[in-house]
Structure formats: C-alpha cells, structure tokens
Design an enzyme around this catalytic site. Sequence first.
Site: not given
Length: 357
Positions: A141, A191, A223, A247, A251
């Site tokens: 970001y 990851k 994942d 992020d 959620d």
Amino acid sequence: MEFQIAVLPGDGIGPEVVQEALKILRRLGVKFGHQFHVREGLAGGAALDAVGEPLPADTLKLCKSSDAVLLGAVGGPKWDNNPPPRKPEKALLGLRKELGLYANLRPAKMYASLLDASSLKREIVRDVDLLVVRELTGGLYFGEPRGIEESDGEEVGVNTLRYSASEIERIAVVAFEAAQKRKKNVCSVDKANILETSQLWRKVVSSVGKRYPDVHLHHMYVDNCSMQLIRSPGQFDVILTENLFGDILSDEAAMLTGSIGMLPSASLGGKVALYEPVHGSAPDIANQGKANPIATIASVGMMLRYSFHLQDEADAIEKAIEKVLAVGYRTADLLQSQASQTLLKTSAMGDHLAEAL
Ligand code: NAD
C-alpha cells in the site's frame, strides 16, 4: 480522570454511529466519574465538501493535540470519481501516516446470542475469539515505485512490496504483547514459499518470538490461513500479518461473527491512537436509522482499554453489548427472527446500550 477526544464523524453512516458512541461515553463519564472532552473535526467527503481537502490541517492539529481519535467512516459514491489526492480515503491514509499508526488491531469475538447470525454453522463459529494484528504503514500500500506506466506499447501497473526488518520487528512485538494478555498463541501469516519479503518476515518474527517464551508461535501460509478461518476459526488467538494479507483476512474474520457492524478496531503506534469501526460508510443504508452502532461503541471500548487504561469501563461496555443482545434487541443487519427478536433503529440501540450500562 479527564481525557481529550478528537471525533471525526466522516461520511455516510459515520455521523449516525458516532452519535451513539458519544451517548455511551457520556453515560460512562457519569457512571465512573470521568470527563471526556469531545472536539469534532472534519474528515473525508465531509471535509472535501466543506474546505476542499480530505484531511484539513485543522483536523490534523486537533487529532495531534488529543489523547485519542474516534473516527466514524469516510467515503461514498459522491466522491468516487475524484482524483486520488481528493478522495475521502486519503484522510485515513494521512491520519495513519501523520500519527505513526503502524499497528491495526481487529478483534473478532462470537457473542453467544449471535451464533445464528453467522453464515457458518454454530459449531464452527462457537469458539471464535481472535485478534488480527495487521501491519498498517508498509507493504504494497505504500511501497515505491508505484503507478501505471507505458511499456512496450501498453499500460503496465506497478506496486512494490517492501518490508524492513525494523518494520516487521515492531509489529511482531505488538502481537506478542497482545498474546501475553490473551491465550498466548501467535499465528504469523505469510507467503514465505514464494515471497522474499515473507521469508524475512518469518525470520524476524521467529527471532522476536524467542523474547516471549511464554507465547507459542507458529507460522502459516496466507492461503491456508484463509481456508482455516472458514474451516476451524476457533484454533486462532492472535493472527499477525502484513498490510495486504491483514486487510483481506480481517474482513474474512469479521464475517465469522455475523455482521461487519459488530467489529471494532484500534490503530496504535504513535502517541495518539485512532479507533474506528471496521466497516465503511455504508452509503446504501445511510440516513435510514438502519446502521448498527455496536462496532463504533466497541471501538470506544478499545479506546478506554488501550489509550486510557480504563479496564473496568471497557469491560462494562462489553457486558452491556452482551446483555442487550441476549435480550433479543437487534439492528437490521443482525435480525434473524421477527418473532423472538426486537428490531431497533440505530439510536434506539444506543439508548438500550446506555441504559444497560
Ligand atoms: P461498507 O463497510 O461501507 O459496507 C459493506 C456492506 O455492509 C453494506 O451492505 C453495508 O450496508 C453493510 N454495513 C456496513 N456497516 C454496517 C453497519 N454498521 N450496520 C449495518 N450494516 C453495515 O463497505 P463498502 O460498501 O465497500 O464501502 C462503502 C464506502 O466506505 C466506500 O466509499 C469505501 O471506500 C468506504 N470505506 C471506508 C472505510 C473507513 O472509513 N475506514 C472502510 C471501508 C470502506
């Protein structure tokens, strides 16, 4: 005790849910003998309309001179086509940067009376009580270079994923310290089978972990974590992860508990912390009295706990939420059965919570 709180209601349902949170603060002030001095500022689309920029200097000054900041939400279709510097969301990124807020804490806890509001089966979500610790000022970001450029006759989009060891270390410390006050379990999500930044992340987190021998650390690929959150979310205590993964996973964790309208957050790191609901400005239900104010009220609970160190007062808010839900009061997002539950508008939910306090 006395506290200065900067309040930025923002856009959409922001002002509606903030109003209810202030109702709770006033009630708490009376009950526990504190003075909460509230000063309001403009942010997001409301600030763009009033003064032409999403985060005016006055607002920033107000926030920096307060003990904590409470934000409603920013954004909405009216400003969607603005150029990037004049988007309401710029206010959020600006506040995070200016206040040095590198740690985002998002708890997701299942309330017994909301077991049937989740889209997953009761037995899967029964034990959900987790905290996502998301790095907030690094990663994709913020990384440079970024942009859309011409290359070989076509447009190419570029973002840069970059983390320094010190950025990883400071967020890991937040996660381990949070775990010490909880079930002493950190799951670091990365990851590392593909990304070098994740390999460094894993190395630094493991090294920080050695300073917290009372906390159990394990690593998980993002994942797999995404899958485990749906398969068996009760296994998690503290999930530590970088900006983009956090992020998305937070959620996902939010939906386990039934509604995004239930979930608070805290952004910590600098002298002044920021508290806000996880949800956005929900333009589809704005000004209809349909918004659930509990996420914002629980964010005030986090403010009391993390910025003001008022544990009894924070506990009182959580108990009031449990009590009101147990009686069957629901805003529209939580309503399961008209027969056994009472549908409340935003302000009535605030009134019942204030009364329960
Ligand atoms: P959203 O969270 O605003 O809404 C998603 C869905 O959840 C909608 O159906 C909405 O009605 C519902 N919802 C959200 N909060 C609720 C509440 N308290 N009670 C009941 N229902 C609720 O996400 P979105 O629709 O993707 O975004 C809308 C706007 O908000 C966009 O402009 C976006 O950029 C902005 N946004 C702001 C923030 C923030 O201020 N921190 C965060 C996310 C999105």
